[in-house]
Structures are given as C-alpha cells and as structure tokens.
Design a protein around this motif. Sequence first.
Motif, PDB file in Angstrom:
ATOM      1  N   ASP A   1       0.505   5.289   0.585  1.00  0.00           N
ATOM      2  CA  ASP A   1      -0.306   6.452   0.946  1.00  0.00           C
ATOM      3  C   ASP A   1       0.273   7.633   0.172  1.00  0.00           C
ATOM      4  OD1 ASP A   1      -1.322   8.805   2.103  1.00  0.00           O
ATOM      5  OD2 ASP A   1      -1.567   7.829   4.045  1.00  0.00           O
TER       6      ASP A   1
ATOM      7  N   SER B   1       0.981  11.034   2.296  1.00  0.00           N
ATOM      8  CA  SER B   1       1.990  11.049   3.362  1.00  0.00           C
ATOM      9  C   SER B   1       3.331  10.475   2.917  1.00  0.00           C
ATOM     10  CB  SER B   1       1.497  10.253   4.572  1.00  0.00           C
ATOM     11  OG  SER B   1       1.525   8.866   4.299  1.00  0.00           O
TER      12      SER B   1
ATOM     13  N   THR C   1       0.850  -1.181   0.000  1.00  0.00           N
ATOM     14  CA  THR C   1       0.000   0.000   0.000  1.00  0.00           C
ATOM     15  C   THR C   1       0.884   1.227   0.000  1.00  0.00           C
ATOM     16  OG1 THR C   1      -1.651  -1.154   1.327  1.00  0.00           O
ATOM     17  CG2 THR C   1      -1.809   1.234   1.269  1.00  0.00           C
TER      18      THR C   1
END
Length: 108
Positions: free
Chosen positions: A62, A65, A60
């Motif tokens: 993000d 961020s 994953t």
Amino acid sequence: AEAPETTMERSARPRPQRGAVPQVMTAQELERLVIALPEGHWTGAHVINGGLQPLPVGSTLDNASGAFYWQPGPGFLGRHELLFTSADGAVHGITVNIEPKSFTSERQ
C-alpha cells in the motif's frame, strides 16, 4: 514521524503496528507477513542477483500507508532481499528468511 514496526499475524486482515523496521525477519512458508513502513509514498523491489525485480508474487504494498503484506506460497523458501524506497528518499532494506512450514501437531 513514528518509527515503523513489523508484525506477523495470522488474521485475515492484519493491521500493521508502527515501530522499528527490522533488517532481518524469519517466517515459515504460508505464514502471512506484515511490514509497516512509515507513512508516505513507497515503492518496493525484490533484489535478485543484485538487480531490482518486482516484489514477490502474493505480496501487496500500500504505497500511501506503507503497509507491505506477503504470504509466501509453497516453494518460496530461502533468503529474500526486499528494498523499499520512499518519495522523500528514505530507504529500508529487509531480508526475509522463509523456512519450511512445520506440520507437527500442536495437540499433545
């Protein structure tokens, strides 16, 4: 801007620590990896045979961020080239070497 750092943690929700992005990492299969890129909008790719493919299964990113999480499953052994690119043109290439999980007992 803060420099990014990579951490390897075993907790359910590891928090990336900022520092220097490594160029090479080594981990065992089934071990959760956390790579903290600088804050910003990021995209990532798995480099396979010189071509860009989606990031590995079980990972994953993000985008906002810069936190990349990956827990390589069984069979993801070997060398994995990852490429991260930010909206402002910054590029980080990281090689992740996945080794077989060691099942030796820690009890003596």
